[in-house]
Design a protein around this motif. Sequence first.
Motif, PDB file in Angstrom:
ATOM      1  N   LEU A   1       2.506   0.651 -11.703  1.00 21.55           N
ATOM      2  CA  LEU A   1       2.595   1.988 -12.294  1.00 21.55           C
ATOM      3  C   LEU A   1       3.699   2.043 -13.345  1.00 21.55           C
ATOM      4  CD1 LEU A   1       2.074   4.093  -9.071  1.00 21.55           C
ATOM      5  CD2 LEU A   1       0.671   4.251 -11.130  1.00 21.55           C
ATOM      6  N   GLU A   2       4.869   1.499 -13.006  1.00 16.65           N
ATOM      7  CA  GLU A   2       5.984   1.504 -13.955  1.00 16.65           C
ATOM      8  C   GLU A   2       5.652   0.716 -15.218  1.00 16.65           C
ATOM      9  OE1 GLU A   2       9.177   0.016 -11.581  1.00 16.65           O
ATOM     10  OE2 GLU A   2       9.544   1.953 -10.611  1.00 16.65           O
ATOM     11  N   ARG A  18       3.979   8.826  -5.985  1.00 14.59           N
ATOM     12  CA  ARG A  18       3.224  10.018  -6.390  1.00 14.59           C
ATOM     13  C   ARG A  18       3.745  10.547  -7.725  1.00 14.59           C
ATOM     14  NH1 ARG A  18       4.137  12.446  -0.946  1.00 14.59           N
ATOM     15  NH2 ARG A  18       3.018  11.000   0.366  1.00 14.59           N
ATOM     16  N   TYR A  19       5.071  10.504  -7.899  1.00 22.28           N
ATOM     17  CA  TYR A  19       5.641  10.938  -9.171  1.00 22.28           C
ATOM     18  C   TYR A  19       5.199  10.011 -10.306  1.00 22.28           C
ATOM     19  CZ  TYR A  19       8.633  14.063  -6.486  1.00 22.28           C
ATOM     20  OH  TYR A  19       9.088  15.045  -5.653  1.00 22.28           O
ATOM     21  N   LEU A  20       5.178   8.726 -10.023  1.00 21.09           N
ATOM     22  CA  LEU A  20       4.733   7.778 -11.047  1.00 21.09           C
ATOM     23  C   LEU A  20       3.272   8.014 -11.401  1.00 21.09           C
ATOM     24  CD1 LEU A  20       6.460   4.508  -9.784  1.00 21.09           C
ATOM     25  CD2 LEU A  20       7.014   5.792 -11.850  1.00 21.09           C
ATOM     26  N   THR A  39      -0.108  12.345 -16.741  1.00 21.09           N
ATOM     27  CA  THR A  39       0.393  13.217 -17.803  1.00 21.09           C
ATOM     28  C   THR A  39       0.322  12.498 -19.148  1.00 21.09           C
ATOM     29  OG1 THR A  39       1.870  14.339 -16.258  1.00 21.09           O
ATOM     30  CG2 THR A  39       2.382  14.546 -18.607  1.00 21.09           C
ATOM     31  N   LEU A  40       0.754  11.237 -19.151  1.00 16.47           N
ATOM     32  CA  LEU A  40       0.691  10.461 -20.400  1.00 16.47           C
ATOM     33  C   LEU A  40      -0.739  10.287 -20.890  1.00 16.47           C
ATOM     34  CD1 LEU A  40       3.332   7.688 -19.673  1.00 16.47           C
ATOM     35  CD2 LEU A  40       3.440   9.411 -21.474  1.00 16.47           C
ATOM     36  N   LEU A  41      -1.676  10.184 -19.959  1.00 11.71           N
ATOM     37  CA  LEU A  41      -3.079   9.975 -20.319  1.00 11.71           C
ATOM     38  C   LEU A  41      -3.860  11.286 -20.384  1.00 11.71           C
ATOM     39  CD1 LEU A  41      -3.813   6.783 -18.205  1.00 11.71           C
ATOM     40  CD2 LEU A  41      -3.499   6.930 -20.673  1.00 11.71           C
ATOM     41  N   LYS A  42      -3.162  12.408 -20.295  1.00  7.44           N
ATOM     42  CA  LYS A  42      -3.774  13.746 -20.359  1.00  7.44           C
ATOM     43  C   LYS A  42      -4.868  13.919 -19.310  1.00  7.44           C
ATOM     44  CE  LYS A  42      -2.631  14.600 -25.116  1.00  7.44           C
ATOM     45  NZ  LYS A  42      -2.250  13.529 -25.944  1.00  7.44           N
ATOM     46  N   HIS A  74       0.847  -1.180   0.000  1.00  4.19           N
ATOM     47  CA  HIS A  74       0.000   0.000   0.000  1.00  4.19           C
ATOM     48  C   HIS A  74       0.885   1.233   0.000  1.00  4.19           C
ATOM     49  CE1 HIS A  74      -3.581  -2.359   0.448  1.00  4.19           C
ATOM     50  NE2 HIS A  74      -2.982  -3.039   1.393  1.00  4.19           N
ATOM     51  N   SER A  75       1.973   1.162  -0.774  1.00 10.23           N
ATOM     52  CA  SER A  75       2.934   2.245  -0.800  1.00 10.23           C
ATOM     53  C   SER A  75       2.373   3.488  -1.475  1.00 10.23           C
ATOM     54  CB  SER A  75       4.200   1.795  -1.509  1.00 10.23           C
ATOM     55  OG  SER A  75       3.889   1.428  -2.830  1.00 10.23           O
ATOM     56  N   TYR A  76       1.295   3.339  -2.226  1.00 11.14           N
ATOM     57  CA  TYR A  76       0.750   4.492  -2.922  1.00 11.14           C
ATOM     58  C   TYR A  76       0.292   5.561  -1.941  1.00 11.14           C
ATOM     59  CZ  TYR A  76      -3.637   2.221  -1.709  1.00 11.14           C
ATOM     60  OH  TYR A  76      -4.664   1.628  -1.022  1.00 11.14           O
ATOM     61  N   ARG A  77       0.081   5.191  -0.690  1.00 13.92           N
ATOM     62  CA  ARG A  77      -0.376   6.154   0.303  1.00 13.92           C
ATOM     63  C   ARG A  77       0.743   7.033   0.831  1.00 13.92           C
ATOM     64  NH1 ARG A  77      -3.764   1.564   3.040  1.00 13.92           N
ATOM     65  NH2 ARG A  77      -5.663   1.766   1.854  1.00 13.92           N
ATOM     66  N   ASN A  78       1.975   6.515   0.854  1.00 13.82           N
ATOM     67  CA  ASN A  78       3.031   7.283   1.504  1.00 13.82           C
ATOM     68  C   ASN A  78       4.364   7.291   0.773  1.00 13.82           C
ATOM     69  OD1 ASN A  78       3.815   4.695   1.970  1.00 13.82           O
ATOM     70  ND2 ASN A  78       3.435   4.712   4.157  1.00 13.82           N
ATOM     71  N   ASP A  79       4.454   6.698  -0.381  1.00 12.90           N
ATOM     72  CA  ASP A  79       5.719   6.653  -1.113  1.00 12.90           C
ATOM     73  C   ASP A  79       5.790   7.830  -2.081  1.00 12.90           C
ATOM     74  OD1 ASP A  79       8.025   6.036  -2.414  1.00 12.90           O
ATOM     75  OD2 ASP A  79       7.353   4.111  -3.208  1.00 12.90           O
ATOM     76  N   PRO A  80       6.722   8.774  -1.857  1.00 15.83           N
ATOM     77  CA  PRO A  80       6.808   9.927  -2.749  1.00 15.83           C
ATOM     78  C   PRO A  80       7.117   9.524  -4.195  1.00 15.83           C
ATOM     79  CG  PRO A  80       8.335  10.166  -0.903  1.00 15.83           C
ATOM     80  CD  PRO A  80       7.684   8.838  -0.780  1.00 15.83           C
ATOM     81  N   ARG A  81       7.908   8.480  -4.365  1.00 12.96           N
ATOM     82  CA  ARG A  81       8.225   8.007  -5.716  1.00 12.96           C
ATOM     83  C   ARG A  81       6.947   7.586  -6.430  1.00 12.96           C
ATOM     84  NH1 ARG A  81      10.508   2.625  -7.389  1.00 12.96           N
ATOM     85  NH2 ARG A  81      11.074   2.930  -9.540  1.00 12.96           N
TER      86      ARG A  81
END
Length: 106
Positions: A94-95, A57-59, A65-68, A48-55
Amino acid sequence: MNILISLVLNLFILYYGIIALIAALQQVRRQWQILVSKFSQPRGKKSHSYRNDPRNRYLQADLLTLLKGDVPAAKRLLIQQRRKKPGQTDNWYLEKVIHDLERDRR
């Protein structure tokens, strides 16, 4: 006197019956805890890293951005990858989606 002896014997029987019932309930509780722990353990490398992993958030920002900014499309692609390759981390999904989108645009 016979009534007193009968009463004492009945009390002993009742006492040992209650002790046996308590022991049986404790055993059932232990078995239940074992069963619940088997089904509540995470499977694979799910995180559940999407809650607190800054990396992460960038992903997420890169994906949007890619999906506008199309959030439903992003969710749909992530769900699709989760179904294809279960047990990976959120960053991996995400990657992978970002990689696939960039590869398809070349």
